[in-house]
Design an enzyme around this catalytic site. Structure first.
Site: not given
Length: 354
Positions: A59, A92, A126, A192
């Site tokens: 990430c 995750w 996140t 993005y």
């Protein structure tokens, strides 16, 4: 899709929800904004050994925190847990650790730390996130605030010679924050907007904005070694994590294909300069980066085939940026070797050959 609709899917580093008003990608920026500070004003004082940074190498937002932690020498006071490169719609996961559990937190999914803070936590799971090891609950996942506070609130625990990533001078700081805002909106998030555009019109608008900003950066960096002058700052950390992923994923996967990074001479030299500094390139795992984007984004890459390329050997070629003079460390020193257990897997980075 109408302007009112919201879609939910596993989205890189955000774990879930984003809106598509007019089919233009909009990042969900609602984070747990609790801060860890010297005075503990939010209930979380800086305390060596108490907190664990959870940051996936794949990430770009988490990669920032990995770099800053290393540059400042906080390894002994802030431990790190690294989820694997892929995740599902829930969270995750710690699939790289023995037994699939983080060895300190004892959890399989980062989601467990968010639910320990709020059993009804409604948003994306996140990274980066900082977890309190005392109760296993996440403290914050505000990626911008995390690196700012590591630089400004944890100073008592910085290594000798650590660089000053946030200028003390008010005018310099204001300029840096202006630069970082443009880098975030147009580049970090701009790739993005290209990749997740919901229409040709939205994509072309995002594409134009991205390359306008990259051209601006080419021009800015043609007269100075780093974004703010002669030494690295937080601004360089924030730009680097997008540039280092550009040719591996954004150029093809996100259709950011006017130019490769290697075809933008100033930015390519600048990125190599940073990559070759201790604390930058030695945090980057190109294989995990590719595995994440090409496997998780099944709507963009339904086959989940991961590209073999690009050739990474160029990252170690001379960059020539020394001609600008200056000192990357601003009078300080480079960080030492990467700690045992925190090295990038051999073969996943040209600095760590097989």
């Amino acid at each position: 899709m109408s302007e009112q609709q919201t879609t939910q899917r596993p989205e890189h580093a955000q774990g879930g929800t984003y809106t598509v008003p007019g089919q233009e990608y909009v990042r969900d920026q609602n984070y747990l904004s609790t801060r860890i500070t010297r005075d503990g004003a939010d209930g979380y004082p800086v305390e060596p050994g108490r907190y664990r940074l959870v940051a996936a190498r794949a990430c770009p937002w988490a990669n920032r925190s990995i770099i800053v932690r290393r540059l400042l020498g906080l390894e002994d006071v802030l431990s790190i847990g690294m989820p694997g490169p892929t995740h599902d719609e829930r969270s995750w996961t710690f699939d790289l650790d023995p037994g699939g559990r983080d060895p300190v937190l004892g959890i399989e999914r980062l989601q467990e730390a968010f639910f320990a803070r709020d059993p009804e936590y409604p948003r994306g799971i996140t990274v980066p996130a900082i977890v309190d090891t005392r109760d296993g609950a996440v403290v914050t996942n505000d990626f911008g605030q995390i690196t700012h506070d590591l630089s400004t609130e944890w100073t008592e625990h910085h290594r000798d010679g650590a660089p000053t990533l946030w200028p003390a001078d008010a005018d310099e700081r204001a300029e840096m924050e202006s630069v970082m805002r443009r880098v975030f909106t147009e580049v970090n998030n701009g790739v993005y907007r290209c990749g997740f555009a919901g229409s040709q019109e939205a994509y072309e608008s995002a594409y134009e904005r991205l390359f306008t900003a990259l051209d601006w950066l080419e021009d800015r960096l043609s007269t100075r070694r780093y974004l703010m002058g002669d030494a690295i700052t937080e601004a360089d950390v924030r730009l680097f994590t997008t540039l280092v992923r550009f040719d591996a994923v954004y150029h093809g996967h996100f259709k950011c294909n006017r130019s490769k990074l290697t075809e933008m001479p100033v930015l390519w030299a600048y990125a190599r300069d940073l990559f070759q500094l201790p604390g930058f390139g030695d945090t980057v795992d190109f294989e995990q980066i590719k595995q994440h984007y090409y496997v998780v984004h099944t709507d963009i890459n339904p086959t989940q085939i991961v590209p073999v390329g690009p050739d990474l050997s160029g990252w170690l070629t001379p960059h020539g940026r020394e001609s600008f003079g200056g000192d990357p460390w601003g009078g300080g020193t480079a960080p030492g070797p990467v700690r045992d257990g925190e090295q990038v897997t051999a073969g996943h980075n040209p600095l760590v050959p097989r």
